[in-house]
Write a protein that holds these residues in place. Structure first.
Motif, PDB file in Angstrom:
ATOM      1  N   HIS A 170     -32.753  -0.354 -19.247  1.00 36.72           N
ATOM      2  CA  HIS A 170     -31.767  -0.242 -20.328  1.00 36.72           C
ATOM      3  C   HIS A 170     -32.291  -0.950 -21.566  1.00 36.72           C
ATOM      4  O   HIS A 170     -32.924  -2.011 -21.480  1.00 36.72           O
ATOM      5  CB  HIS A 170     -30.434  -0.863 -19.916  1.00 36.72           C
ATOM      6  CG  HIS A 170     -29.397  -0.819 -20.997  1.00 36.72           C
ATOM      7  ND1 HIS A 170     -28.668   0.316 -21.270  1.00 36.72           N
ATOM      8  CD2 HIS A 170     -28.995  -1.764 -21.886  1.00 36.72           C
ATOM      9  CE1 HIS A 170     -27.852   0.072 -22.278  1.00 36.72           C
ATOM     10  NE2 HIS A 170     -28.026  -1.176 -22.672  1.00 36.72           N
ATOM     11  N   ARG A 171     -32.001  -0.376 -22.726  1.00 38.14           N
ATOM     12  CA  ARG A 171     -32.378  -1.002 -23.995  1.00 38.14           C
ATOM     13  C   ARG A 171     -31.398  -0.575 -25.080  1.00 38.14           C
ATOM     14  O   ARG A 171     -30.700   0.443 -24.944  1.00 38.14           O
ATOM     15  CB  ARG A 171     -33.807  -0.639 -24.396  1.00 38.14           C
ATOM     16  CG  ARG A 171     -34.041   0.823 -24.674  1.00 38.14           C
ATOM     17  CD  ARG A 171     -35.484   1.073 -25.075  1.00 38.14           C
ATOM     18  NE  ARG A 171     -36.412   0.825 -23.989  1.00 38.14           N
ATOM     19  CZ  ARG A 171     -37.260  -0.196 -23.946  1.00 38.14           C
ATOM     20  NH1 ARG A 171     -37.304  -1.064 -24.944  1.00 38.14           N
ATOM     21  NH2 ARG A 171     -38.089  -0.346 -22.941  1.00 38.14           N
ATOM     22  N   GLU A 172     -31.354  -1.362 -26.142  1.00 35.95           N
ATOM     23  CA  GLU A 172     -30.552  -1.002 -27.313  1.00 35.95           C
ATOM     24  C   GLU A 172     -31.283  -1.449 -28.565  1.00 35.95           C
ATOM     25  O   GLU A 172     -32.049  -2.415 -28.543  1.00 35.95           O
ATOM     26  CB  GLU A 172     -29.156  -1.624 -27.243  1.00 35.95           C
ATOM     27  CG  GLU A 172     -29.109  -3.131 -27.221  1.00 35.95           C
ATOM     28  CD  GLU A 172     -27.689  -3.653 -27.121  1.00 35.95           C
ATOM     29  OE1 GLU A 172     -27.302  -4.451 -27.988  1.00 35.95           O
ATOM     30  OE2 GLU A 172     -26.977  -3.257 -26.182  1.00 35.95           O
ATOM     31  N   GLU A 188     -26.414   1.716 -34.251  1.00 37.74           N
ATOM     32  CA  GLU A 188     -26.859   1.131 -32.982  1.00 37.74           C
ATOM     33  C   GLU A 188     -27.003   2.234 -31.946  1.00 37.74           C
ATOM     34  O   GLU A 188     -26.173   3.130 -31.866  1.00 37.74           O
ATOM     35  CB  GLU A 188     -25.847   0.091 -32.495  1.00 37.74           C
ATOM     36  CG  GLU A 188     -26.213  -0.541 -31.157  1.00 37.74           C
ATOM     37  CD  GLU A 188     -25.168  -1.523 -30.678  1.00 37.74           C
ATOM     38  OE1 GLU A 188     -24.576  -1.290 -29.601  1.00 37.74           O
ATOM     39  OE2 GLU A 188     -24.933  -2.519 -31.387  1.00 37.74           O
ATOM     40  N   ASP A 190     -27.840   2.826 -27.733  1.00 35.00           N
ATOM     41  CA  ASP A 190     -28.051   2.317 -26.372  1.00 35.00           C
ATOM     42  C   ASP A 190     -28.628   3.443 -25.531  1.00 35.00           C
ATOM     43  O   ASP A 190     -28.138   4.582 -25.584  1.00 35.00           O
ATOM     44  CB  ASP A 190     -26.731   1.868 -25.734  1.00 35.00           C
ATOM     45  CG  ASP A 190     -26.103   0.692 -26.463  1.00 35.00           C
ATOM     46  OD1 ASP A 190     -26.836  -0.039 -27.139  1.00 35.00           O
ATOM     47  OD2 ASP A 190     -24.882   0.522 -26.359  1.00 35.00           O
ATOM     48  N   THR A 192     -30.148   4.291 -21.469  1.00 32.06           N
ATOM     49  CA  THR A 192     -30.476   3.956 -20.085  1.00 32.06           C
ATOM     50  C   THR A 192     -31.289   5.099 -19.502  1.00 32.06           C
ATOM     51  O   THR A 192     -30.877   6.257 -19.571  1.00 32.06           O
ATOM     52  CB  THR A 192     -29.212   3.737 -19.241  1.00 32.06           C
ATOM     53  OG1 THR A 192     -28.450   2.667 -19.807  1.00 32.06           O
ATOM     54  CG2 THR A 192     -29.583   3.378 -17.808  1.00 32.06           C
TER      55      THR A 192
END
Length: 202
Positions: A170-172, A188, A190, A192
């Motif tokens: 996971h990253r954002e 923003e 997000d 996964t």
């Protein structure tokens, strides 16, 4: 996303991983192809209308080099390339029309963890580089954005040359302020990624 199945799988791997040397099957150069299930959510700061979410399945590639330290510790510098996309757009009187733009996620990263003769259980820490994000419709900006990601995974040896893996990361990331209908706003995103891969070692 529900990770119970992934953690259960990892627990089974730990239970089956009897004390045994990692040997050298996890070391050296390797290349792989993957099927990536990607869940993406991108939104403009302060807006509930401009929130685009999508799920897709794409092909990915990865390559790296495995290094063994001691009896069972293995760490592997690696690079992966995945596709990102979100269909559709959003529009309102305040911010105008927005679209999700961009197409790739490049991940220089490190896997590190416990390995036996047949199993490799690892954590993931990586940098993400992408051109993807929510932008004003018709924008010609092509900004590259960086982020950090965390994940877990398990790899199972088929033989000395081939193995298969399953992992989730996971990253954002936040893009710099953009002009949405005369208003400067950050965005923003997000993401996964659930990855199933087939690896060939050399």
């Amino acid at each position: 996303m529900n990770y119970r199945e992934l953690f259960l799988f990892g627990g089974i791997m730990v239970a089956l991983a009897v004390p045994a040397d990692a040997q050298d099957r996890w070391t050296g150069y390797y290349f792989g192809l993957s099927i990536d299930s990607v869940e993406t959510d991108s939104q403009v700061d302060g807006s509930s209308v401009h929130d685009l979410s999508d799920e897709g399945t794409n092909l990915g590639i990865y390559a790296g080099y495995g290094i063994r330290r001691g009896r069972n510790f293995v760490w592997t510098p690696e690079v992966t390339l995945s596709r990102l996309e979100t269909n559709g757009g959003a529009s309102d009187a305040t911010l105008g029309t927005t679209d999700f733009d961009g197409s790739f996620l490049l991940e220089p990263r490190i896997r590190a963890g416990y390995a036996t003769e047949r199993f490799y259980l690892y954590g993931i820490l990586g940098l993400g580089i992408t051109d993807a994000g929510l932008r004003p419709a018709g924008s010609d900006e092509d900004e590259l954005i960086g982020s950090f990601g965390l994940g877990v995974g398990a790899e199972v040896a088929i033989n000395d040359q081939w193995s298969t893996r399953v992992e989730a990361i996971h990253r954002e990331w936040n893009a710099s302020k953009q002009d949405f209908n005369g208003r400067l706003r950050e965005t923003e995103t997000d993401t996964t990624v659930l990855r199933i891969g087939l690896t060939r070692r050399f």
